[in-house]
Scaffold this motif. Structure first.
Motif, PDB file in Angstrom:
ATOM      1  N   MET A  91     -20.504  -2.519   9.678  1.00 35.58           N
ATOM      2  CA  MET A  91     -19.162  -2.882   9.211  1.00 35.58           C
ATOM      3  C   MET A  91     -18.629  -1.801   8.266  1.00 35.58           C
ATOM      4  N   ARG A  92     -17.538  -1.182   8.679  1.00 36.49           N
ATOM      5  CA  ARG A  92     -16.870  -0.171   7.830  1.00 36.49           C
ATOM      6  C   ARG A  92     -15.484  -0.698   7.539  1.00 36.49           C
ATOM      7  N   TRP A  93     -15.323  -1.223   6.348  1.00 37.42           N
ATOM      8  CA  TRP A  93     -14.063  -1.887   5.992  1.00 37.42           C
ATOM      9  C   TRP A  93     -13.282  -0.936   5.086  1.00 37.42           C
ATOM     10  N   TYR A  94     -12.335  -0.223   5.708  1.00 31.65           N
ATOM     11  CA  TYR A  94     -11.612   0.832   4.995  1.00 31.65           C
ATOM     12  C   TYR A  94     -10.339   0.315   4.335  1.00 31.65           C
ATOM     13  N   ALA A  95     -10.079   0.817   3.153  1.00 33.01           N
ATOM     14  CA  ALA A  95      -8.766   0.631   2.542  1.00 33.01           C
ATOM     15  C   ALA A  95      -7.753   1.462   3.338  1.00 33.01           C
ATOM     16  N   ARG A  96      -6.493   1.226   3.054  1.00 32.87           N
ATOM     17  CA  ARG A  96      -5.468   1.902   3.845  1.00 32.87           C
ATOM     18  C   ARG A  96      -5.569   3.414   3.704  1.00 32.87           C
ATOM     19  N   GLN A  97      -5.562   4.097   4.869  1.00 32.70           N
ATOM     20  CA  GLN A  97      -5.648   5.554   4.846  1.00 32.70           C
ATOM     21  C   GLN A  97      -4.811   6.184   5.961  1.00 32.70           C
ATOM     22  N   ARG A  98      -3.957   5.369   6.582  1.00 26.62           N
ATOM     23  CA  ARG A  98      -3.007   5.919   7.556  1.00 26.62           C
ATOM     24  C   ARG A  98      -1.843   4.942   7.691  1.00 26.62           C
ATOM     25  N   HIS A  99      -0.738   5.447   8.223  1.00 27.04           N
ATOM     26  CA  HIS A  99       0.445   4.588   8.313  1.00 27.04           C
ATOM     27  C   HIS A  99       0.182   3.398   9.226  1.00 27.04           C
ATOM     28  N   PHE A 100      -0.480   3.654  10.347  1.00 21.88           N
ATOM     29  CA  PHE A 100      -0.727   2.569  11.291  1.00 21.88           C
ATOM     30  C   PHE A 100      -2.182   2.137  11.168  1.00 21.88           C
ATOM     31  N   GLN A 101      -2.377   1.082  10.451  1.00 16.00           N
ATOM     32  CA  GLN A 101      -3.748   0.580  10.250  1.00 16.00           C
ATOM     33  C   GLN A 101      -3.660  -0.918  10.013  1.00 16.00           C
ATOM     34  N   MET A 102      -4.086  -1.668  11.017  1.00 10.04           N
ATOM     35  CA  MET A 102      -3.942  -3.123  10.949  1.00 10.04           C
ATOM     36  C   MET A 102      -4.867  -3.720   9.887  1.00 10.04           C
ATOM     37  N   ILE A 103      -6.136  -3.335   9.935  1.00 11.69           N
ATOM     38  CA  ILE A 103      -7.120  -3.990   9.082  1.00 11.69           C
ATOM     39  C   ILE A 103      -7.375  -3.124   7.862  1.00 11.69           C
ATOM     40  N   ARG A 104      -7.258  -3.721   6.719  1.00 10.66           N
ATOM     41  CA  ARG A 104      -7.387  -2.943   5.483  1.00 10.66           C
ATOM     42  C   ARG A 104      -8.214  -3.718   4.472  1.00 10.66           C
ATOM     43  N   ALA A 105      -8.989  -2.995   3.702  1.00 12.93           N
ATOM     44  CA  ALA A 105      -9.822  -3.633   2.675  1.00 12.93           C
ATOM     45  C   ALA A 105      -9.122  -3.657   1.312  1.00 12.93           C
ATOM     46  N   ASP A 106      -7.835  -3.317   1.283  1.00 15.79           N
ATOM     47  CA  ASP A 106      -7.175  -3.140  -0.024  1.00 15.79           C
ATOM     48  C   ASP A 106      -7.227  -4.382  -0.917  1.00 15.79           C
ATOM     49  N   LYS A 107      -7.041  -5.561  -0.308  1.00 12.39           N
ATOM     50  CA  LYS A 107      -7.064  -6.766  -1.139  1.00 12.39           C
ATOM     51  C   LYS A 107      -8.451  -7.011  -1.687  1.00 12.39           C
ATOM     52  N   ALA A 108      -9.441  -6.778  -0.867  1.00 14.97           N
ATOM     53  CA  ALA A 108     -10.827  -6.950  -1.334  1.00 14.97           C
ATOM     54  C   ALA A 108     -11.112  -5.960  -2.467  1.00 14.97           C
ATOM     55  N   PHE A 109     -10.686  -4.721  -2.302  1.00 18.29           N
ATOM     56  CA  PHE A 109     -10.891  -3.745  -3.384  1.00 18.29           C
ATOM     57  C   PHE A 109     -10.181  -4.194  -4.660  1.00 18.29           C
ATOM     58  N   ALA A 110      -8.966  -4.726  -4.499  1.00 19.35           N
ATOM     59  CA  ALA A 110      -8.230  -5.171  -5.695  1.00 19.35           C
ATOM     60  C   ALA A 110      -8.994  -6.303  -6.380  1.00 19.35           C
ATOM     61  N   GLU A 111      -9.542  -7.209  -5.594  1.00 23.45           N
ATOM     62  CA  GLU A 111     -10.296  -8.326  -6.193  1.00 23.45           C
ATOM     63  C   GLU A 111     -11.605  -7.872  -6.830  1.00 23.45           C
ATOM     64  N   MET A 112     -12.188  -6.815  -6.297  1.00 19.58           N
ATOM     65  CA  MET A 112     -13.487  -6.353  -6.799  1.00 19.58           C
ATOM     66  C   MET A 112     -13.343  -5.312  -7.916  1.00 19.58           C
ATOM     67  N   ALA A 113     -12.099  -5.010  -8.278  1.00 18.75           N
ATOM     68  CA  ALA A 113     -11.871  -3.876  -9.183  1.00 18.75           C
ATOM     69  C   ALA A 113     -12.589  -4.002 -10.531  1.00 18.75           C
ATOM     70  N   ASP A 114     -12.778  -5.213 -10.994  1.00 14.85           N
ATOM     71  CA  ASP A 114     -13.478  -5.353 -12.276  1.00 14.85           C
ATOM     72  C   ASP A 114     -14.990  -5.346 -12.117  1.00 14.85           C
ATOM     73  N   SER A 115     -15.449  -5.200 -10.897  1.00 18.85           N
ATOM     74  CA  SER A 115     -16.886  -5.346 -10.630  1.00 18.85           C
ATOM     75  C   SER A 115     -17.594  -4.039 -10.333  1.00 18.85           C
ATOM     76  N   VAL A 139     -11.648   3.321  -8.182  1.00 20.90           N
ATOM     77  CA  VAL A 139     -11.711   1.856  -8.154  1.00 20.90           C
ATOM     78  C   VAL A 139     -10.344   1.278  -7.786  1.00 20.90           C
ATOM     79  N   ARG A 140      -9.295   1.842  -8.367  1.00 15.41           N
ATOM     80  CA  ARG A 140      -7.963   1.257  -8.171  1.00 15.41           C
ATOM     81  C   ARG A 140      -7.029   2.105  -7.311  1.00 15.41           C
ATOM     82  N   ASP A 141      -7.277   3.388  -7.226  1.00 12.20           N
ATOM     83  CA  ASP A 141      -6.376   4.257  -6.468  1.00 12.20           C
ATOM     84  C   ASP A 141      -6.795   4.343  -5.001  1.00 12.20           C
TER      85      ASP A 141
END
Ligand SMILES: O=C(O)CCC(=O)C(=O)O
Ligand SMILES: [Fe+2]
Length: 280
Positions: A91-115, A139-141
């Protein structure tokens, strides 16, 4: 570099001077506070419960996406018996890194930011890719190939070199992972120009001299360890237990010429480069 030869306590200037600008790998401990605790939010069971409803991409042993599945369904197979022939889904769950990208880990990263925290030796200024001048914080960028990687024991990433003439950091958040690295100068032994040797199933006809060299780095990463993968270095990873890692790529100003040469040679049309440069 072996398991007993890990660096700790270097600062950003030392890292830039002795590793980043010299294209030299580094393995360090204690970069990911709390990761070794059993109740760490990076514990795979806790993570899979928290984000169980998210759809995540599953890959083969390199960068070929196979399918998307619910994280909870993926996690429920982590302890399954497998035959040696079948590749372990990764499982490779990537944060957004291109204009067209359906699945993104950004919300998970935002939730895990304090961890979690990036290694303290990592520069906080003067990145060219992504272009961030000050207070950079992985962590946040957004960063290219910023992802949460999860797999069962045996899950692996075959030997490869990362794209974008970029450097990478990988932090081990849960479980143990074996990591090997060879320098760019080993290319003549490990690659025939078209493909790179698969160290688990080596094609001795295609790569007759690969055994004449040894990896420069061969380490087992434990929770809290971080590895710096300089540009052009060949690397491969295999999980020894169920594993969670966090990783991202970047180019710092000290390597701006190298990145410029990559762009010049055609890299500027890459979708991830275009995304981070703000062009479509
Ligand atoms: O599986 C790993 O930990 C290695 C990941 C990696 O090198 C990559 O995604 O480029
Ligand atoms: Fe890589």
């Amino acid at each position: 570099m072996t398991d007993r030869n890990l660096i700790s306590g270097i600062d950003q200037n030392e890292f830039i001077k002795s590793y980043l600008s010299k294209n030299k790998p580094l393995v360090s401990r204690g970069c990911f506070p709390g990761a070794e605790q059993p109740d760490s939010p990076w514990n795979l069971d806790l993570l899979a419960r928290r984000f169980g409803n998210c759809h995540v991409p599953v890959f083969d042993s390199l960068f070929e996406m196979q399918q998307t599945v619910k994280f909870s369904d993926y996690a429920s197979t982590i302890h399954d018996e497998r035959s040696d022939e079948e590749p372990v889904p990764y499982m490779r769950w990537y944060a957004r890194q291109r204009h067209f990208q359906m699945i993104r880990a950004d919300k998970a990263f935002a939730e895990m930011a304090d961890s979690w925290a990036a290694p303290s030796w990592l520069p906080s200024e003067n990145y060219v890719f992504p272009p961030i001048e000050r207070n950079a914080d992985p962590v946040r960028d957004s960063f290219p190939a910023k992802g949460i990687f999860v797999c069962a024991a045996g899950g692996r990433t075959r030997l490869h070199v990362d794209p974008w003439a970029s450097d990478a950091v990988l932090c081990q958040a849960f479980g143990e992972k074996r990591f090997v690295m060879y320098p760019p100068s080993a290319a003549e032994f490990l690659s025939d120009g078209e493909s790179v040797i698969d160290l688990e199933h080596p094609d001795n006809v295609r790569f007759p001299r690969w055994r004449s060299i040894s990896p420069t780095v061969a380490v087992t990463l434990s929770p809290g360890d971080a590895i710096f993968i300089p540009s052009g270095w060949f690397h491969a990873a295999v999980a020894l237990t169920p594993s969670v890692s966090v990783t991202w790529n970047f180019v710092h100003e000290v390597n701006a010429d190298r990145f410029a040469a990559y762009l010049e040679a055609g890299g500027s049309t890459d979708p991830t480069v275009r995304y981070f440069q703000g062009s479509r």
